[in-house]
Design an enzyme around this catalytic site. Structure first.
Site, PDB file in Angstrom:
ATOM      1  N   ASP A 270       0.720  -1.297  -0.248  1.00 51.68           N
ATOM      2  CA  ASP A 270      -0.170  -0.224   0.072  1.00 51.68           C
ATOM      3  C   ASP A 270       0.908   1.185  -0.153  1.00 51.68           C
ATOM      4  OD1 ASP A 270      -2.267   1.376   0.378  1.00 51.68           O
ATOM      5  OD2 ASP A 270      -1.688   1.946   2.090  1.00 51.68           O
TER       6      ASP A 270
ATOM      7  N   ASP B  56      -0.217   4.777   0.804  1.00 49.60           N
ATOM      8  CA  ASP B  56      -0.414   5.979   2.049  1.00 49.60           C
ATOM      9  C   ASP B  56      -0.419   5.606   3.400  1.00 49.60           C
ATOM     10  OD1 ASP B  56      -1.244   7.858   0.153  1.00 49.60           O
ATOM     11  OD2 ASP B  56      -2.524   6.835  -0.106  1.00 49.60           O
TER      12      ASP B  56
ATOM     13  N   GLY C  96      -7.310   3.503   3.714  1.00 47.77           N
ATOM     14  CA  GLY C  96      -7.484   2.300   2.728  1.00 47.77           C
ATOM     15  C   GLY C  96      -8.556   2.202   1.455  1.00 47.77           C
TER      16      GLY C  96
ATOM     17  N   ARG D 263     -12.418   7.501  -1.915  1.00 48.34           N
ATOM     18  CA  ARG D 263     -13.112   8.709  -1.422  1.00 48.34           C
ATOM     19  C   ARG D 263     -14.608   8.558  -0.992  1.00 48.34           C
ATOM     20  NH1 ARG D 263      -9.821  11.662  -4.944  1.00 48.34           N
ATOM     21  NH2 ARG D 263     -11.732  12.016  -6.138  1.00 48.34           N
TER      22      ARG D 263
ATOM     23  N   SER E 200      -5.846   6.538  -3.963  1.00 50.28           N
ATOM     24  CA  SER E 200      -5.702   7.773  -4.772  1.00 50.28           C
ATOM     25  C   SER E 200      -5.579   8.106  -5.640  1.00 50.28           C
ATOM     26  CB  SER E 200      -4.285   8.397  -3.585  1.00 50.28           C
ATOM     27  OG  SER E 200      -4.333   9.587  -3.617  1.00 50.28           O
TER      28      SER E 200
ATOM     29  N   ASP F 237      -1.513  -1.220   5.972  1.00 49.67           N
ATOM     30  CA  ASP F 237      -1.853   0.035   7.575  1.00 49.67           C
ATOM     31  C   ASP F 237      -3.008  -0.653   7.609  1.00 49.67           C
ATOM     32  OD1 ASP F 237      -2.045   1.473   5.847  1.00 49.67           O
ATOM     33  OD2 ASP F 237      -1.431   2.814   6.985  1.00 49.67           O
TER      34      ASP F 237
END
Length: 245
Positions: A16, A18, A58, A61, A136, A194
Site C-alpha cells: 500500500d 499511504d 484504505g 474517497r 488515491s 496499514d
C-alpha cells in the site's frame, strides 16, 4: 503466526502507498477532518486518529465519506460524482476533501518512511518483484517525489480504479491487479498494509503473507490488524529485513 523469513520466500510484494511507503496517510487524515468538520450535524467531530483508521483508511474517497457520515447517522444523499466541493452530499464532501488534500500536499508534501525504503531496496536487490497500490489518484506523484518509483515494477492507483472499474478495499481487486501485472499468483505474493480494510483485502485475495503495519497510537491497533487478516504486525518495515539484511 507467520514469521519474517517467510516474506523472503515470496516472489512478489505488493505495498500500500499511504501510511506504508509515505506518511501521506497523515495528510489524508487532516484533509478528511477539515472536510467532515464543516458538515452540519457531525457530532462528535471527526477524530483524525481513530475515525480515520476505522472508517476511511484504505478506502476510496466516496466509500470513506459514506462510511463515516453513515456512522454519524447523517444520511446525506449520495449526490453526483461531478458535485462541487461542499457539504450537501457524500460526493460533495468527498470533492471537498480532495481539494483540501491537494492544497495540503502542495503546502507541505509527504515524507517517505526510511524503513520502507530499506526494505524496498533489499527486495529489489534480491530480485523480488514489487508493486504499490493506492485508492488515491495522487499515488504515482507521491512515489516519484519520494524517490522510490524505480524500485517498483508497477503502480495501481485511483486512476486505474476508475478506468478499470475496480471495487475498493476490502475487495482485493487492487492487489490482485498488481499481482497480475507482476505475473505472480496471489498465493506466491505478499501484501503490506496499514489499513484494516487493506489487510482484509489481502486475506480475501488469497495472498501468501499479509503484513500489517501499525503506525497508530491506538492500544488495539496491532490486534485490530491481526483480527482483520494480517499474519503479522510490525511498527516499522525495517523489522522485516531479517538477519544480515
Amino acid at each position: 503466526m507467520t514469521t519474517v523469513p517467510q516474506l523472503w520466500t515470496c516472489r512478489a510484494v505488493v505495498f500500500d502507498t499511504d501510511g506504508v511507503i509515505t506518511d501521506s496517510a497523515r495528510v489524508h487524515a487532516a484533509a478528511w477532518k477539515e472536510a467532515f468538520d464543516a458538515v452540519p450535524g457531525v457530532e462528535p467531530p471527526f477524530d483524525a486518529g481513530e475515525d480515520y483508521r476505522r472508517f476511511v483508511d484504505g478506502k476510496s474517497r466516496l466509500d470513506g465519506a459514506a462510511a463515516f457520515l453513515d456512522a454519524r447517522g447523517l444520511g446525506l444523499p449520495v449526490g453526483d460524482p461531478d458535485d462541487e466541493p461542499g457539504t450537501g452530499s457524500v460526493c460533495a464532501v468527498a470533492a471537498r476533501k480532495e481539494r483540501i488534500f491537494v492544497r495540503m500536499l502542495n503546502e507541505g508534501g509527504a515524507e517517505v518512511y526510511p524503513g520502507t525504503v530499506r526494505l524496498l531496496t533489499a527486495l529489489h536487490g534480491a530480485g523480488v518483484r514489487c508493486a504499490a497500490v493506492s485508492a488515491s489518484r495522487h499515488a504515482r506523484d507521491l512515489l516519484a517525489r519520494a524517490g522510490v518509483r524505480s524500485l517498483l515494477l508497477t503502480v495501481v492507483d485511483g486512476n486505474d480504479v476508475a478506468r478499470l472499474g475496480l471495487p475498493g478495499k476490502p475487495d482485493p481487486a487492487l492487489f490482485l491487479e498488481a499481482a497480475r501485472r507482476l505475473s505472480v499468483p496471489a498465493a506466491s505474493a505478499a501484501v503490506v498494509e496499514d489499513a484494516l480494510a487493506g489487510v482484509e483485502a489481502g486475506r480475501r485475495g488469497g495472498f501468501g503473507v499479509v503484513v500489517g503495519v501499525d503506525r497508530s497510537a491506538a492500544p488495539t491497533g496491532a490486534g485490530d490488524l491481526l483480527r482483520n487478516g494480517a499474519d503479522l504486525v510490525v511498527n516499522d518495515l525495517a523489522e522485516l529485513l531479517g538477519p544480515g539484511r
